[in-house]
Design a protein around this motif. Structure first.
Motif, PDB file in Angstrom:
ATOM      1  N   PHE A 160      62.862  76.428  77.904  1.00 28.45           N
ATOM      2  CA  PHE A 160      61.534  75.947  78.262  1.00 28.45           C
ATOM      3  C   PHE A 160      60.469  76.768  77.537  1.00 28.45           C
ATOM      4  O   PHE A 160      59.523  76.224  76.966  1.00 28.45           O
ATOM      5  N   GLN A 161      60.643  78.092  77.526  1.00 26.72           N
ATOM      6  CA  GLN A 161      59.665  78.972  76.890  1.00 26.72           C
ATOM      7  C   GLN A 161      59.581  78.718  75.381  1.00 26.72           C
ATOM      8  O   GLN A 161      58.486  78.667  74.815  1.00 26.72           O
ATOM      9  N   ALA A 162      60.719  78.538  74.730  1.00 28.75           N
ATOM     10  CA  ALA A 162      60.730  78.272  73.285  1.00 28.75           C
ATOM     11  C   ALA A 162      60.050  76.942  72.970  1.00 28.75           C
ATOM     12  O   ALA A 162      59.249  76.847  72.027  1.00 28.75           O
ATOM     13  N   ASP A 163      60.338  75.912  73.749  1.00 32.72           N
ATOM     14  CA  ASP A 163      59.695  74.602  73.555  1.00 32.72           C
ATOM     15  C   ASP A 163      58.195  74.684  73.831  1.00 32.72           C
ATOM     16  O   ASP A 163      57.389  74.080  73.123  1.00 32.72           O
ATOM     17  N   LEU A 164      57.833  75.443  74.850  1.00 33.24           N
ATOM     18  CA  LEU A 164      56.419  75.605  75.201  1.00 33.24           C
ATOM     19  C   LEU A 164      55.664  76.294  74.076  1.00 33.24           C
ATOM     20  O   LEU A 164      54.555  75.885  73.722  1.00 33.24           O
ATOM     21  N   LYS A 165      56.266  77.310  73.487  1.00 30.59           N
ATOM     22  CA  LYS A 165      55.622  78.012  72.377  1.00 30.59           C
ATOM     23  C   LYS A 165      55.318  77.043  71.240  1.00 30.59           C
ATOM     24  O   LYS A 165      54.210  77.049  70.687  1.00 30.59           O
ATOM     25  N   LYS A 166      56.266  76.188  70.898  1.00 31.62           N
ATOM     26  CA  LYS A 166      56.047  75.196  69.836  1.00 31.62           C
ATOM     27  C   LYS A 166      54.925  74.237  70.211  1.00 31.62           C
ATOM     28  O   LYS A 166      54.091  73.873  69.372  1.00 31.62           O
ATOM     29  N   GLU A 167      54.895  73.805  71.475  1.00 35.48           N
ATOM     30  CA  GLU A 167      53.851  72.877  71.910  1.00 35.48           C
ATOM     31  C   GLU A 167      52.473  73.535  71.885  1.00 35.48           C
ATOM     32  O   GLU A 167      51.488  72.909  71.496  1.00 35.48           O
ATOM     33  N   LEU A 168      52.399  74.804  72.276  1.00 39.35           N
ATOM     34  CA  LEU A 168      51.121  75.526  72.223  1.00 39.35           C
ATOM     35  C   LEU A 168      50.622  75.625  70.781  1.00 39.35           C
ATOM     36  O   LEU A 168      49.436  75.408  70.514  1.00 39.35           O
ATOM     37  N   GLU A 169      51.524  75.940  69.856  1.00 38.36           N
ATOM     38  CA  GLU A 169      51.136  76.069  68.442  1.00 38.36           C
ATOM     39  C   GLU A 169      50.685  74.734  67.866  1.00 38.36           C
ATOM     40  O   GLU A 169      49.812  74.693  66.997  1.00 38.36           O
ATOM     41  N   LYS A 170      51.247  73.648  68.365  1.00 36.51           N
ATOM     42  CA  LYS A 170      50.824  72.316  67.915  1.00 36.51           C
ATOM     43  C   LYS A 170      49.469  71.942  68.525  1.00 36.51           C
ATOM     44  O   LYS A 170      48.591  71.413  67.848  1.00 36.51           O
ATOM     45  N   ARG A 171      49.292  72.223  69.797  1.00 34.48           N
ATOM     46  CA  ARG A 171      48.073  71.842  70.499  1.00 34.48           C
ATOM     47  C   ARG A 171      46.876  72.693  70.095  1.00 34.48           C
ATOM     48  O   ARG A 171      45.737  72.215  70.090  1.00 34.48           O
ATOM     49  N   PHE A 172      47.139  73.960  69.743  1.00 33.81           N
ATOM     50  CA  PHE A 172      46.070  74.898  69.367  1.00 33.81           C
ATOM     51  C   PHE A 172      46.376  75.451  67.970  1.00 33.81           C
ATOM     52  O   PHE A 172      46.873  76.571  67.829  1.00 33.81           O
ATOM     53  N   PRO A 173      46.090  74.657  66.927  1.00 32.30           N
ATOM     54  CA  PRO A 173      46.426  75.066  65.561  1.00 32.30           C
ATOM     55  C   PRO A 173      45.845  76.439  65.226  1.00 32.30           C
ATOM     56  O   PRO A 173      44.687  76.728  65.519  1.00 32.30           O
ATOM     57  N   GLY A 174      46.695  77.278  64.652  1.00 38.42           N
ATOM     58  CA  GLY A 174      46.260  78.614  64.259  1.00 38.42           C
ATOM     59  C   GLY A 174      46.352  79.646  65.364  1.00 38.42           C
ATOM     60  O   GLY A 174      46.016  80.816  65.142  1.00 38.42           O
ATOM     61  N   CYS A 175      46.797  79.242  66.543  1.00 34.21           N
ATOM     62  CA  CYS A 175      46.899  80.196  67.637  1.00 34.21           C
ATOM     63  C   CYS A 175      48.035  81.191  67.369  1.00 34.21           C
ATOM     64  O   CYS A 175      48.912  80.952  66.547  1.00 34.21           O
ATOM     65  N   ILE A 176      47.988  82.287  68.068  1.00 37.84           N
ATOM     66  CA  ILE A 176      49.069  83.265  68.056  1.00 37.84           C
ATOM     67  C   ILE A 176      49.668  83.267  69.453  1.00 37.84           C
ATOM     68  O   ILE A 176      48.947  83.427  70.442  1.00 37.84           O
ATOM     69  N   VAL A 177      50.975  83.045  69.532  1.00 37.03           N
ATOM     70  CA  VAL A 177      51.690  83.087  70.809  1.00 37.03           C
ATOM     71  C   VAL A 177      52.713  84.203  70.693  1.00 37.03           C
ATOM     72  O   VAL A 177      53.558  84.182  69.799  1.00 37.03           O
ATOM     73  N   THR A 178      52.621  85.178  71.568  1.00 35.09           N
ATOM     74  CA  THR A 178      53.540  86.297  71.524  1.00 35.09           C
ATOM     75  C   THR A 178      54.096  86.585  72.913  1.00 35.09           C
ATOM     76  O   THR A 178      53.436  86.305  73.923  1.00 35.09           O
ATOM     77  N   LYS A 179      55.289  87.114  72.942  1.00 36.88           N
ATOM     78  CA  LYS A 179      55.944  87.439  74.200  1.00 36.88           C
ATOM     79  C   LYS A 179      55.509  88.837  74.632  1.00 36.88           C
ATOM     80  O   LYS A 179      55.488  89.762  73.818  1.00 36.88           O
ATOM     81  N   LEU A 180      55.160  88.971  75.897  1.00 37.58           N
ATOM     82  CA  LEU A 180      54.790  90.272  76.444  1.00 37.58           C
ATOM     83  C   LEU A 180      56.027  90.952  77.021  1.00 37.58           C
ATOM     84  O   LEU A 180      56.998  90.297  77.404  1.00 37.58           O
ATOM     85  N   ASP A 181      56.003  92.260  77.113  1.00 35.56           N
ATOM     86  CA  ASP A 181      57.158  93.061  77.502  1.00 35.56           C
ATOM     87  C   ASP A 181      57.070  93.475  78.969  1.00 35.56           C
ATOM     88  O   ASP A 181      56.347  94.406  79.311  1.00 35.56           O
ATOM     89  N   SER A 182      57.834  92.765  79.821  1.00 32.91           N
ATOM     90  CA  SER A 182      57.796  93.073  81.251  1.00 32.91           C
ATOM     91  C   SER A 182      58.517  94.379  81.580  1.00 32.91           C
ATOM     92  O   SER A 182      58.385  94.885  82.698  1.00 32.91           O
ATOM     93  N   SER A 183      59.248  94.943  80.626  1.00 38.00           N
ATOM     94  CA  SER A 183      59.856  96.254  80.888  1.00 38.00           C
ATOM     95  C   SER A 183      58.813  97.364  80.748  1.00 38.00           C
ATOM     96  O   SER A 183      59.001  98.462  81.249  1.00 38.00           O
ATOM     97  N   TYR A 184      57.716  97.061  80.071  1.00 37.56           N
ATOM     98  CA  TYR A 184      56.613  98.016  79.926  1.00 37.56           C
ATOM     99  C   TYR A 184      55.695  97.964  81.140  1.00 37.56           C
ATOM    100  O   TYR A 184      55.332  98.990  81.695  1.00 37.56           O
TER     101      TYR A 184
END
Length: 96
Positions: free
Chosen positions: A6-30
């Motif tokens: 779901f997260q991988a598909d969502l990242k692709k959809e965000l990049e399509k919906r918001f051209p030029g956006c940066i989507v990065t994963k945050l570190d919950s261990s931090y």
């Protein structure tokens, strides 16, 4: 659906919906409970906590960080059942 798929598909959809956006994963261990994804677009930002479904268990501090970061900008729990609603809300927040 697995949360990772779901997260991988969502990242692709965000990049399509918001051209030029940066989507990065945050570190919950931090920071335990920090949302999964940071979305940067133009002069706006948002964080999204991905869940495999609407009844998936929330980890300690997740609600705290989602609420706190929503007060700062835009932050939501997102899962397949509410994905379109959250993305429409995000689009509205990003265009204000």
């Amino acid at each position: 659906m697995l949360e990772s798929k779901f997260q991988a598909d969502l990242k692709k959809e965000l990049e399509k919906r918001f051209p030029g956006c940066i989507v990065t994963k945050l570190d919950s261990s931090y920071i335990q409970g920090i949302p999964d994804l940071l979305v940067l677009w133009r002069d706006k930002w948002a964080v999204l906590e991905c869940k495999k479904n609407g009844s998936a268990k929330k980890q300690p501090n997740q609600e705290y960080y989602v609420e706190k970061m929503n007060e700062m900008s835009f932050s939501k729990f997102i899962y397949p059942e509410n994905k379109e609603e959250v993305l429409n809300d995000l689009q509205q927040a990003f265009t204000i």
